[in-house]
Enzyme design. Structure first.
Site, PDB file in Angstrom:
ATOM      1  N   GLY A  54      36.268  43.343   3.836  1.00  0.00           N
ATOM      2  CA  GLY A  54      36.386  43.606   4.800  1.00  0.00           C
ATOM      3  C   GLY A  54      35.108  44.297   5.605  1.00  0.00           C
ATOM      4  O   GLY A  54      34.851  44.644   7.393  1.00  0.00           O
ATOM      5  N   TRP A  56      32.083  42.899   6.556  1.00  0.00           N
ATOM      6  CA  TRP A  56      31.067  42.392   7.957  1.00  0.00           C
ATOM      7  C   TRP A  56      32.802  42.215   8.849  1.00  0.00           C
ATOM      8  O   TRP A  56      32.376  42.329  10.407  1.00  0.00           O
ATOM      9  CB  TRP A  56      31.304  40.685   7.552  1.00  0.00           C
ATOM     10  N   ASP A  74      40.364  34.996   4.380  1.00  0.00           N
ATOM     11  CA  ASP A  74      40.644  35.067   2.793  1.00  0.00           C
ATOM     12  C   ASP A  74      41.465  34.370   2.599  1.00  0.00           C
ATOM     13  O   ASP A  74      42.421  34.130   2.762  1.00  0.00           O
ATOM     14  CB  ASP A  74      39.798  36.310   2.630  1.00  0.00           C
ATOM     15  N   ASP A  92      42.139  29.163   2.292  1.00  0.00           N
ATOM     16  CA  ASP A  92      40.943  28.897   2.121  1.00  0.00           C
ATOM     17  C   ASP A  92      40.376  28.168   2.008  1.00  0.00           C
ATOM     18  O   ASP A  92      41.080  26.495   3.382  1.00  0.00           O
ATOM     19  CB  ASP A  92      41.672  27.617   0.437  1.00  0.00           C
ATOM     20  N   ASP A 116      30.109  34.573   4.252  1.00  0.00           N
ATOM     21  CA  ASP A 116      29.566  34.991   3.221  1.00  0.00           C
ATOM     22  C   ASP A 116      30.512  34.620   1.900  1.00  0.00           C
ATOM     23  O   ASP A 116      29.920  35.693   1.237  1.00  0.00           O
ATOM     24  CB  ASP A 116      30.223  36.868   3.222  1.00  0.00           C
ATOM     25  N   LYS A 156      25.780  32.799   3.266  1.00  0.00           N
ATOM     26  CA  LYS A 156      25.471  32.674   2.180  1.00  0.00           C
ATOM     27  C   LYS A 156      25.071  31.665   1.216  1.00  0.00           C
ATOM     28  O   LYS A 156      25.792  31.325   1.431  1.00  0.00           O
ATOM     29  CB  LYS A 156      25.644  34.192   1.414  1.00  0.00           C
TER      30      LYS A 156
HETATM   31  C1  LIG Z   1      31.246  38.624  -1.271  1.00  0.00           C
HETATM   32  S1  LIG Z   1      32.849  38.595  -0.696  1.00  0.00           S
HETATM   33  C2  LIG Z   1      32.563  38.959   0.468  1.00  0.00           C
HETATM   34  C3  LIG Z   1      32.524  40.170   0.991  1.00  0.00           C
HETATM   35  C4  LIG Z   1      32.343  40.596   3.172  1.00  0.00           C
HETATM   36  N1  LIG Z   1      31.255  39.756   3.898  1.00  0.00           N
HETATM   37  C5  LIG Z   1      32.935  41.660   3.476  1.00  0.00           C
HETATM   38  O1  LIG Z   1      31.588  42.123   3.999  1.00  0.00           O
HETATM   39  O2  LIG Z   1      33.788  42.714   2.713  1.00  0.00           O
HETATM   40  C6  LIG Z   1      33.194  37.250  -1.059  1.00  0.00           C
HETATM   41  C7  LIG Z   1      34.613  36.147  -0.715  1.00  0.00           C
HETATM   42  O3  LIG Z   1      34.847  34.762  -0.717  1.00  0.00           O
HETATM   43  C8  LIG Z   1      35.638  34.798  -0.625  1.00  0.00           C
HETATM   44  N2  LIG Z   1      36.564  33.485  -1.074  1.00  0.00           N
HETATM   45  C9  LIG Z   1      36.086  32.727  -2.599  1.00  0.00           C
HETATM   46  N3  LIG Z   1      36.297  30.662  -2.828  1.00  0.00           N
HETATM   47  C10 LIG Z   1      36.615  31.552  -0.878  1.00  0.00           C
HETATM   48  C11 LIG Z   1      37.528  29.649  -0.715  1.00  0.00           C
HETATM   49  N4  LIG Z   1      38.091  28.698  -0.875  1.00  0.00           N
HETATM   50  N5  LIG Z   1      38.214  30.243   0.995  1.00  0.00           N
HETATM   51  C12 LIG Z   1      38.936  31.672   0.883  1.00  0.00           C
HETATM   52  N6  LIG Z   1      37.898  32.688   0.733  1.00  0.00           N
HETATM   53  C13 LIG Z   1      37.145  32.131  -0.611  1.00  0.00           C
HETATM   54  C14 LIG Z   1      36.542  35.189  -1.878  1.00  0.00           C
HETATM   55  O4  LIG Z   1      38.370  35.175  -2.325  1.00  0.00           O
HETATM   56  C15 LIG Z   1      35.438  36.957  -1.714  1.00  0.00           C
HETATM   57  O5  LIG Z   1      36.788  37.659  -0.950  1.00  0.00           O
END
Ligand SMILES: C[S@@+](CC[C@H](N)C(=O)[O-])C[C@H]1O[C@@H](n2cnc3c(N)ncnc32)[C@H](O)[C@@H]1O
Length: 202
Positions: A54, A56, A74, A92, A116, A156
């Site tokens: 959370g 961002w 997420d 998803d 992200d 990203k």
């Molecule tokens: C680097 S983290 C994001 C950090 C966030 N921007 C923050 O500032 O707290 C990447 C996120 O992408 C999510 N993610 C990966 N594949 C996903 C998908 N298919 N659908 C939704 N979320 C996904 C992961 O669960 C993870 O929480």
């Protein structure tokens, strides 16, 4: 940058995040990108893909203020944040029903989609790069389906052989596209951020 300098930098942003009450170091990447590209405006409706835990969401909420709205998506449940205009959903982004779910949870089509999203890291570079581009394409697909005309997109991507092709796909849909690596992003990491403005419409 040497390994020790990188560790110091990581520790520095970790402490800053803790001090500022942000849930992740990643918060500073969005802050720095926003400072440079002015992508988040007061009153904006924002969709944040891959939003857990959370960080961002917090930065986006600060930027849009009480008159805006921020929706986070997420695979993981996001612990509630203390603002009425932040909403989160477990979904998803590769699922075909997700764009509809997003639309149903917004007051109007978003001004910006930020993502992200990261794959689970396997450690095999080519695999992680391909998965990252796959998730970036899923994010772009959502942006195309939900964004208002003229809207913005921030994503990203782990750089690698498929990167330029993906940037080309984004260029086809937006008036202006820039690639950036904010200072808070580790030098050694291959992540880059694509900032796109002026959605041409679906
Ligand atoms: C680097 S983290 C994001 C950090 C966030 N921007 C923050 O500032 O707290 C990447 C996120 O992408 C999510 N993610 C990966 N594949 C996903 C998908 N298919 N659908 C939704 N979320 C996904 C992961 O669960 C993870 O929480």
């Amino acid at each position: 940058m040497g390994k020790r300098a990188q560790e110091r930098k990581r520790e520095h942003y970790y402490r800053m995040a803790k001090h500022a009450g942000y849930r992740s170091r990643a918060s500073f990447k969005l802050k720095q990108l926003n400072l440079r590209f002015r992508i988040l405006k007061r009153g904006d409706v924002v969709v944040d893909l891959g939003a857990a835990p959370g960080g961002w969401l917090q930065v986006a909420r600060e930027a849009v203020g009480g008159g805006g709205f921020v929706l986070g998506i997420d695979l993981q449940r996001i612990e509630k944040l203390p603002h009425e205009n932040i909403k989160t959903l477990v979904a998803d982004i590769t699922d075909s029903s997700t764009p509809d779910m997003i639309r149903q949870n917004l007051p109007h089509p978003p001004d910006i989609v930020i993502s992200d999203v990261s794959p689970k890291i396997s450690g095999v570079w080519s695999v992680d790069h391909a998965r990252s581009v796959g998730l970036a394409r899923a994010s772009l697909n959502i942006a195309e389906q939900v964004l208002r005309k003229g809207g913005k997109f921030l994503i990203k991507v782990f750089q690698g052989e498929l990167f330029d092709e993906f940037v080309g796909e984004v260029r086809g849909k937006f008036e202006s596209v820039k690639v950036s690596k904010p200072p808070a992003s580790r030098k050694g990491s291959a992540e880059a951020y694509i900032v796109a403005k002026g959605f041409k419409g679906s």
